[in-house]
Design a protein around this motif. Structure first.
Motif, PDB file in Angstrom:
ATOM      1  N   TYR A 140       7.880  14.464  30.460  1.00 18.95           N
ATOM      2  CA  TYR A 140       6.573  15.053  30.734  1.00 18.95           C
ATOM      3  C   TYR A 140       5.403  14.108  30.486  1.00 18.95           C
ATOM      4  N   ALA A 141       5.661  12.815  30.447  1.00 22.49           N
ATOM      5  CA  ALA A 141       4.589  11.844  30.166  1.00 22.49           C
ATOM      6  C   ALA A 141       3.436  11.976  31.151  1.00 22.49           C
ATOM      7  N   ARG A 142       3.729  12.376  32.380  1.00 18.45           N
ATOM      8  CA  ARG A 142       2.668  12.482  33.386  1.00 18.45           C
ATOM      9  C   ARG A 142       1.633  13.548  33.044  1.00 18.45           C
ATOM     10  N   PHE A 143       1.962  14.434  32.130  1.00 18.62           N
ATOM     11  CA  PHE A 143       1.026  15.493  31.754  1.00 18.62           C
ATOM     12  C   PHE A 143       0.223  15.164  30.495  1.00 18.62           C
ATOM     13  N   ILE A 144       0.573  14.095  29.834  1.00 19.86           N
ATOM     14  CA  ILE A 144      -0.089  13.749  28.575  1.00 19.86           C
ATOM     15  C   ILE A 144      -1.413  13.059  28.893  1.00 19.86           C
ATOM     16  N   PRO A 145      -2.538  13.694  28.518  1.00 19.68           N
ATOM     17  CA  PRO A 145      -3.829  13.067  28.811  1.00 19.68           C
ATOM     18  C   PRO A 145      -3.950  11.742  28.063  1.00 19.68           C
ATOM     19  N   ASP A 146      -4.421  10.720  28.769  1.00 13.84           N
ATOM     20  CA  ASP A 146      -4.559   9.429  28.104  1.00 13.84           C
ATOM     21  C   ASP A 146      -6.007   8.996  27.949  1.00 13.84           C
ATOM     22  N   GLY A 147      -6.930   9.747  28.500  1.00 16.71           N
ATOM     23  CA  GLY A 147      -8.347   9.445  28.313  1.00 16.71           C
ATOM     24  C   GLY A 147      -8.867   8.303  29.169  1.00 16.71           C
ATOM     25  N   THR A 148      -8.026   7.702  30.004  1.00 15.68           N
ATOM     26  CA  THR A 148      -8.450   6.552  30.803  1.00 15.68           C
ATOM     27  C   THR A 148      -9.631   6.890  31.705  1.00 15.68           C
ATOM     28  N   ALA A 149      -9.560   7.990  32.413  1.00 12.75           N
ATOM     29  CA  ALA A 149     -10.655   8.366  33.323  1.00 12.75           C
ATOM     30  C   ALA A 149     -11.964   8.554  32.554  1.00 12.75           C
TER      31      ALA A 149
END
Length: 160
Positions: A140-149
């Protein structure tokens, strides 16, 4: 398959919905999940109205679940049940229009995505879903917000 193993148990603050289903936990070969409490995650419709399916209360009054077929074939039985529903077929067509595929497992994906969007820590989400943090991250890594945007938006706002 997990739907076959739902139970209502007495908890510290009243009745709780649990699953006693044991599945592969990921990580160490042979590790199985332990019975765990299930945590509802309310969703909103397109108009912002909260939807609560009240699964626990519905089970408590004896409402039946969709047919689950033979043991080990619950996913297939649910897929067949859903395909007979007009609303499901409409949603499948909408998903296809945006390059997505709608399957019964989408409910589990939605739970992971909404849990991350709500800011629930990864370890808690993994525990709620019955696997290790490593397996959760792989699946589920694709759902983890990373804050990049957000970082780029803040930088752009400074220079604009």
């Amino acid at each position: 398959e997990e739907l076959r193993h739902l139970r209502i148990k007495d908890g510290a603050e009243g009745k709780e919905l649990w699953t006693i289903y044991q599945k592969s936990m990921g990580g160490t070969k042979g590790d199985k999940t332990k019975p765990r409490r299930l945590h509802p995650l309310l969703i909103e419709d397109l108009d912002g109205n909260t939807i609560d399916w009240k699964l626990q209360q519905r089970l408590e009054i004896g409402e039946s679940l969709p047919p689950l077929g033979q043991k080990g074939k619950g996913g297939e039985a649910l897929r067949t049940h859903l395909r007979r529903k007009n609303v499901w077929n409409v949603l499948c067509k909408e998903a296809e229009m945006i390059g997505e595929v709608l399957v019964p497992y989408t409910f589990r994906h939605r739970y992971a995505k909404a849990s991350h969007a709500a800011g629930i820590p990864l370890t808690n989400i993994a525990a709620a879903m019955g696997h290790t943090t490593e397996v959760h991250h792989q699946s589920y890594a694709r759902f983890i917000p990373d804050g990049t945007a957000d970082l780029y938006a803040k930088r752009n706002a400074r220079v604009a």
